[in-house]
Design a protein around this motif. Structure first.
Motif, mmCIF file in Angstrom:
data_model
loop_
_atom_site.group_PDB
_atom_site.id
_atom_site.type_symbol
_atom_site.label_atom_id
_atom_site.label_comp_id
_atom_site.label_asym_id
_atom_site.label_seq_id
_atom_site.Cartn_x
_atom_site.Cartn_y
_atom_site.Cartn_z
ATOM 1 N N PRO A 165 35.014 34.323 33.570
ATOM 2 C CA PRO A 165 34.035 34.217 34.650
ATOM 3 C C PRO A 165 33.550 32.816 34.970
ATOM 4 O O PRO A 165 32.722 32.649 35.872
ATOM 5 N N GLU A 166 34.074 31.808 34.276
ATOM 6 C CA GLU A 166 33.578 30.454 34.494
ATOM 7 C C GLU A 166 34.292 29.719 35.632
ATOM 8 O O GLU A 166 33.985 28.560 35.894
ATOM 9 N N ARG A 167 35.248 30.392 36.298
ATOM 10 C CA ARG A 167 35.999 29.675 37.328
ATOM 11 C C ARG A 167 36.389 30.611 38.463
ATOM 12 O O ARG A 167 36.404 31.826 38.327
ATOM 13 N N LEU A 168 36.702 30.006 39.588
ATOM 14 C CA LEU A 168 37.302 30.687 40.732
ATOM 15 C C LEU A 168 38.638 30.025 41.031
ATOM 16 O O LEU A 168 38.794 28.809 40.902
ATOM 17 N N TRP A 169 39.591 30.844 41.445
ATOM 18 C CA TRP A 169 40.855 30.328 41.980
ATOM 19 C C TRP A 169 40.746 30.304 43.493
ATOM 20 O O TRP A 169 40.370 31.302 44.116
#
Length: 364
Positions: free
Chosen positions: A252-256
């Motif tokens: 949950p710490e990133r978005l693509w």
């Protein structure tokens, strides 16, 4: 779930004063395990000395217990599904509004900071118009015929299991991030084992849904509690006219971000657009599920004090989940025919036959 709720309540500054279980002795054990001061003999005793009631019991008990709390003038956090029927969910949403109380349902994945960032990307127009959506919530805890619990019993868990349990999270998250609503859907469901643990099973293990949104986007949504290796594989990927956005709950710490000429990852940063103060620790120090739950409960208590927190999932959202679940079951019962969802808060759905297109209740 009472363990998760009680941790979040304490993090938000509440005194977790009393707990009631299915039996007095179960309540006493739970009180000791969770560090709660007292165990009540039942919900009636619990309601005498509280401000907020957290309903964490089996699904079939939610409506009666939430109604009892509302009648006693208590604010309510009710685990999802809010109720096992649309009619009961409608009645609860109406009752809590009429009483002027806070009623909340823990669609807590809204509280991951990167979900708020994804929502901001869509709302700002950075992704363009949303064309298609690919979403899934996959688990494996019901993989074998010997795997069972009360949710597999329709009398306790309701007519829907997998979709009401985790598909509701998936649909809530997609609608929250896009700011759009499902207006029609076609669904198929599957019950892989007709018997679990010596008892017959009437609710589904798997659901596959094709959905149309009010803004025109088309979605494919897969829900399964029989996907080996997947524990809480909640994923949404939105495809816009300018870029795509993908969020994975297990990371949950990133978005693509996908673009025509390449792709990139963006990581959580305190103060990023849409964050709303949810990033409590510096970048590089991971935040997760309990942090999201803590933020949800903090918002509930802020609402009790008169605030209007952005994105707080209320009983109206619990009713919405019941409406979507009912539409999925109706469509699947009709062999996947399209079902149109009523546009307003009403819980009704209409069938379109033209197919061309922990056993405890915690109180703070």
């Amino acid at each position: 779930m009472a363990a998760v709720h009680s941790r979040a309540a304490r993090a938000a500054g509440a005194e977790t004063a009393v707990i009631a279980g299915s039996r007095p002795e179960r309540g006493a054990v739970a009180a000791g395990e969770l560090g709660i001061a007292a165990a009540a003999a039942g919900i009636e005793d619990l309601l005498e000395s509280c401000d907020v009631v957290h309903v964490c019991t089996p699904n079939a008990r939610h409506a009666e217990q939430a109604h009892a709390a509302i009648a006693a003038g208590r604010h309510v956090v009710c685990e999802k599904p809010l109720a096992t029927t649309v009619e009961d969910a409608e009645a609860l949403a109406a009752a809590v509004t009429a009483a002027g109380l806070v009623g909340a349902v823990p669609f807590v994945y809204r509280y991951h900071p990167m979900v708020r960032r994804a929502r901001e990307i869509v709302a700002s127009g950075e992704a363009g118009a949303i064309l298609t959506i690919d979403g899934a919530y996959l688990q494996d805890w019901m993989l074998r015929a010997t795997d069972t619990n009360w949710r597999a019993d329709a009398a306790a868990g309701g007519a829907s299991r997998a979709f009401a349990d985790i598909g509701s999270h998936l649909c809530d998250l997609v609608e929250f991030v896009t700011g759009d609503r499902i207006v029609a859907l076609s669904a198929r469901t599957r019950t892989v084992f007709g018997e679990r643990g010596g008892a017959s099973v009437a609710n589904e293990d798997i659901a596959a849904v094709v959905a149309q949104f009010a803004g025109g986007a088309l979605a494919t949504l897969l829900v399964s509690q029989m996907a080996p290796g997947r524990k809480n594989g909640l994923v949404i990927e939105l495809h816009g006219t300018s870029s795509s956005v993908r969020f994975e709950q297990e990371d949950p710490e990133r978005l693509w971000i996908g673009e025509e000429n390449g792709s990139r990852l963006i990581r959580r940063e305190p103060g990023m657009p849409g964050d709303r103060g949810l990033s409590l620790v510096p970048s590089g120090h991971p935040m997760g599920y309990q942090d999201a739950f803590d933020a949800f409960v903090a918002d509930v208590y802020a609402a009790v004090r008169g605030a209007e927190p952005d994105g707080l999932p209320t009983f109206a959202d619990g009713l919405r989940a019941a409406v979507v679940t009912a539409a999925v079951l109706e469509s699947a019962a009709g062999g996947g025919r399209w079902v149109t969802l009523a546009p307003a808060a009403s819980g009704s759905t209409t069938t379109d036959t033209d197919t061309e297109d922990t056993d405890t209740e915690e109180k703070s």
